[in-house]
Scaffold this motif. Structure first.
Motif, PDB file in Angstrom:
ATOM      1  N   THR A 216       0.833  -1.201   0.000  1.00  0.00           N
ATOM      2  CA  THR A 216       0.000   0.000   0.000  1.00  0.00           C
ATOM      3  C   THR A 216       0.872   1.259   0.000  1.00  0.00           C
ATOM      4  N   TYR A 217       0.370   2.354  -0.530  1.00  0.00           N
ATOM      5  CA  TYR A 217       1.076   3.634  -0.624  1.00  0.00           C
ATOM      6  C   TYR A 217       1.235   4.249   0.766  1.00  0.00           C
ATOM      7  N   ASN A 218       2.511   4.585   1.141  1.00  0.00           N
ATOM      8  CA  ASN A 218       2.799   5.173   2.449  1.00  0.00           C
ATOM      9  C   ASN A 218       3.005   6.674   2.252  1.00  0.00           C
ATOM     10  N   GLU A 219       1.963   7.434   2.511  1.00  0.00           N
ATOM     11  CA  GLU A 219       1.998   8.878   2.260  1.00  0.00           C
ATOM     12  C   GLU A 219       3.007   9.597   3.164  1.00  0.00           C
ATOM     13  N   ASP A 220       3.050   9.214   4.430  1.00  0.00           N
ATOM     14  CA  ASP A 220       3.950   9.882   5.380  1.00  0.00           C
ATOM     15  C   ASP A 220       5.408   9.694   4.994  1.00  0.00           C
ATOM     16  N   MET A 221       5.786   8.449   4.679  1.00  0.00           N
ATOM     17  CA  MET A 221       7.178   8.190   4.318  1.00  0.00           C
ATOM     18  C   MET A 221       7.537   8.838   2.991  1.00  0.00           C
ATOM     19  N   THR A 222       6.567   8.838   2.064  1.00  0.00           N
ATOM     20  CA  THR A 222       6.820   9.480   0.772  1.00  0.00           C
ATOM     21  C   THR A 222       7.057  10.977   0.951  1.00  0.00           C
ATOM     22  N   ASP A 223       6.205  11.627   1.758  1.00  0.00           N
ATOM     23  CA  ASP A 223       6.361  13.063   2.007  1.00  0.00           C
ATOM     24  C   ASP A 223       7.684  13.361   2.706  1.00  0.00           C
ATOM     25  N   ALA A 224       8.064  12.479   3.628  1.00  0.00           N
ATOM     26  CA  ALA A 224       9.331  12.686   4.357  1.00  0.00           C
ATOM     27  C   ALA A 224      10.528  12.610   3.411  1.00  0.00           C
ATOM     28  N   ARG A 225      10.500  11.617   2.510  1.00  0.00           N
ATOM     29  CA  ARG A 225      11.615  11.462   1.572  1.00  0.00           C
ATOM     30  C   ARG A 225      11.673  12.611   0.573  1.00  0.00           C
ATOM     31  N   ARG A 226      10.499  13.064   0.145  1.00  0.00           N
ATOM     32  CA  ARG A 226      10.487  14.189  -0.789  1.00  0.00           C
ATOM     33  C   ARG A 226      10.991  15.469  -0.114  1.00  0.00           C
ATOM     34  N   GLN A 227      10.616  15.640   1.161  1.00  0.00           N
ATOM     35  CA  GLN A 227      11.116  16.801   1.889  1.00  0.00           C
ATOM     36  C   GLN A 227      12.629  16.718   2.086  1.00  0.00           C
ATOM     37  N   GLN A 228      13.103  15.508   2.346  1.00  0.00           N
ATOM     38  CA  GLN A 228      14.547  15.309   2.493  1.00  0.00           C
ATOM     39  C   GLN A 228      15.270  15.635   1.183  1.00  0.00           C
ATOM     40  N   ALA A 229      14.659  15.226   0.073  1.00  0.00           N
ATOM     41  CA  ALA A 229      15.255  15.528  -1.236  1.00  0.00           C
ATOM     42  C   ALA A 229      15.289  17.037  -1.479  1.00  0.00           C
TER      43      ALA A 229
END
Length: 700
Positions: A216-229
């Motif tokens: 399933t899509y993990n929105e929190d982790m995706t947002d965290a990684r994008r913010q880190q990028a």
């Protein structure tokens, strides 16, 4: 010049005079600096060709480009999915449960139960299960078909279906993959011979319904990684000196945006520069205001000092302006030709060290702005340090003396310091220099130091005459025995000349003891009795025979004696001597009384009018004049003592000082009783050294 300045200052008051002069100084400085650092704006439009190469005048963050790069970095981050390992077991357990309900219904039914009775029992069992947890939905006919099967067939079907679903769900299945996996599991089921033919469609429905997404899509982790990028993307900066657009290049939308960001398309940048220069100019003038406002000197001295600072400061600005005009014609740093010690040496010789140092610091800062060659920089640090090192070097050396020779030696030392600093500059810039450039820099160091001395010595007489300044160098010149007036005293009144030398020794020692100007006192003593050259024989130190006063009435004798102060002042004025020397000649007797002739007049029965036998004055106005007045009497009195001893000398000095004090001769100067005591002690030490006991040599 001095009279005009005094007239203006007295009319408006010193404080307003100071504010006006500093405002004028600040205005000149602002105009000179602003024309040097003024930025140019450009009239360009999008898609037109750039009229010239445009560089960035400063380093600035390009917020729009930075945000664009960060969004791009975030978009490149793949979405994060979380794999659910328990999903295979859960779905397999669901299948097992359903088949379990069916087999339980079959095994628990009675022999007489019909198929409809078994259906009702099964439906009753299934009704207690949440629809979300048990997605299988069958018609009554399908359920009856299941209930009509053998338990062994059902168990075999359950085991195979549970295993097949479990294997399918051990892999990552996303929402978009469900349809294809359902088709695949349907094909697998239909190919299995274990399943009864009449149950295949039911088992296919169960199999397809069991396929769900396991990742399933993990929105929190995706947002965290994008913010880190985003955070890893550094700010995009337009660097100072960076070329924004080359001459003849097309001005694109992005280039136009950068020009707007840098303020190169409007006058906003120039306005900001003007405000910045106004602030720094006001700060510099405030420093000068505090310097002069808190100075404890007389208003006359301060107003002269303020005016001289104005002229010297503007002179330095003018030299900087001339250098800045031709700077673009040279590839070398022409600022190194600036006479670094000029301001410091002129103001040190004309005023004092404190004023010279503070003004030199301000001049260094201004030079850094006006001679800045770095594109878009606030000021040139190397120029600031260059001027500071030269100024401080000159000030430190001039502490050892203020003769012309000292000024020339200071210039040589400044040239050496300049050369060392330029050597440091060449090394630190890490640039390859040609022989011609190295020769220029070596010459610049020498020229800067020598030009400082030449301009100082050349301009000093103009300031001294224009403002009536009595500098140390001027005093040293006046102390030269070859001066016409000193020759006149020596040849016409040798006794007075010797007396003046002795008084000078006493006065200089006493002045140095209380912190007054010893050199001024010495030179003043040399000339204080110049009036005696008119009638030298009427003064006892020049008499070789009969005293002419024996044949004169006391009032005539007094007139001749008193006249030497006024005549001396007139003679000094004719020779354009400094006012301080003239004042000493007038004030060294103050308004004291000629007691000898008063006593003689009374003995002859002559009525003595009030003030008839007193000097016209005025009373001593300075500490130096007060000390000279006492030293003059002390030297003559001690010389008349028979067998002088330290005790006699001390008593005589105290008596003369007390007499002057009680006669109110010190009322108009700022000398204190403590300083008078120090003066007496200095006189005693000097005279004891002169009138010490000597060894009596045998006659044969």
């Amino acid at each position: 010049m001095q009279k005009k300045v005094k007239k203006i200052s007295d009319y408006i008051g010193f404080r307003y005079f100071l504010l006006i002069v500093l405002a004028l100084t600040g205005l000149v400085q602002f105009l000179f600096m602003h024309s040097n650092i003024q930025e140019y704006t450009y009239t360009v439009e999008e898609l037109q060709l750039a009229p010239e190469t445009i560089r960035s005048p400063k380093t600035i963050v390009d917020e729009a480009k930075t945000e664009q790069d960060r969004l791009l970095a975030a978009e490149q981050v793949e979405p994060v999915y979380t794999f659910n390992e328990s999903m295979a077991k859960n779905q397999a357990a669901m299948i097992d449960s359903f088949f379990g309900y069916v087999t339980d219904t079959l095994t628990s039914s009675k022999d007489g139960d019909t198929l409809d009775d078994k259906l009702e029992q099964l439906k009753k069992r299934l009704s207690s299960i949440d629809e979300k947890q048990f997605p299988f939905r069958f018609t009554d006919e399908q359920l009856k078909l299941l209930l009509s099967q053998q338990v062994t067939d059902l168990e075999a079907s359950r085991a195979l279906l549970s295993k097949t679903v479990g294997q399918m769900l051990t892999k990552a299945i996303r929402e978009d993959d469900i349809a294809s996996i359902q088709s695949r599991i349907e094909q697998t089921v239909r190919m299995q011979s274990v399943f009864p033919a009449e149950l295949v469609n039911i088992i296919v429905v169960m199999a397809r319904s069991s396929i769900v997404e396991t990742e399933t899509y993990n929105e929190d982790m995706t947002d965290a990684r994008r913010q880190q990028a985003k955070n890893l993307v550094e700010e995009t900066r337009i660097l100072q000196g960076q070329i924004i657009v080359q001459e003849g290049e097309r001005v694109t939308k992005d280039i136009y945006r950068q020009l707007e960001l840098l303020g190169l398309l409007n006058d906003e940048s120039n306005i900001r520069m003007g405000i910045g220069l106004s602030v720094v100019t006001i700060l510099q003038m405030c420093v000068l205001y505090m310097l002069f406002n808190q100075w404890g000197a007389t208003n006359a001295r301060k107003q002269n000092a303020v005016t001289m600072v104005f002229f010297v400061y503007v002179l330095g600005l003018a030299l900087l302006k001339i250098l800045s005009f031709v700077a673009d014609e040279f590839t070398v740093h022409i600022a190194f030709l600036f006479p670094t010690a000029l301001t410091a040496m002129l103001l040190r010789l004309l005023i004092n060290e404190k004023v010279a140092l503070i003004t030199s610091v301000l001049m260094a800062a201004t030079a850094g702005v006006m001679m800045n060659t770095q594109y878009g920089a606030v000021m040139s640090a190397e120029v600031v340090l260059y001027v500071l090192f030269g100024s401080v070097t000159a000030l430190l050396y001039l502490r050892t003396g203020e003769k012309t020779s000292h000024v020339l030696k200071a210039c040589a030392l400044v040239s050496t310091m300049n050369a060392l600093y330029i050597f440091f500059y060449i090394i630190m810039t890490q640039t390859t220099y040609t022989v011609e450039e190295l020769v220029f820099y070596a010459s610049a160091a020498l020229v800067s130091g020598m030009l400082s001395g030449m301009l100082t010595l050349g301009l000093l007489p103009f300031f001294e005459s224009g403002f009536g300044i009595l500098s140390t160098m001027r005093l040293i010149e006046l102390s030269n025995p070859n001066h016409p007036l000193l020759k006149k005293i020596l040849t016409e009144t040798p006794g007075t000349y010797h007396h003046s030398i002795m008084v000078a020794n006493l006065a200089e020692t006493a002045c140095e003891a209380i912190g007054a100007d010893g050199l001024l006192a010495r030179v003043g003593c040399y000339y204080h009795d110049i009036g005696k050259t008119k009638r030298p024989a009427y003064f006892i130190e020049n008499q070789m025979g009969k005293n002419p006063h024996d044949d004169l009435p006391p009032d005539e004798s007094a007139r001749i004696i008193i006249e030497h102060t006024t005549y001396g002042a007139q003679l000094l004025a004719e020779y354009k001597m400094p006012q301080e020397i003239i004042d000493i000649a007038l004030q060294h007797h103050g308004t004291s009384e000629l007691k000898f002739f008063v006593h003689k007049a009374k003995e002859l029965g002559i009525e003595v009018a009030d003030g008839q036998f007193r000097y016209p004055g005025s009373k001593p106005q300075t500490k130096e004049a007060a000390i000279i007045s006492v030293a003059d009497s002390v030297e003559a009195a001690v010389r008349s003592l028979k067998d002088p001893t330290p005790e006699k000398i001390r008593t005589l000095i105290q008596s003369i000082t007390k007499d002057r004090l009680l006669d109110h001769q010190f009322d108009e100067c700022d000398i204190s009783v403590k300083e008078l005591k120090q003066m007496e002690l200095a006189f005693c030490e000097t005279l004891n050294g002169i009138f010490h006991s000597r060894i009596e040599y045998p006659k044969d």
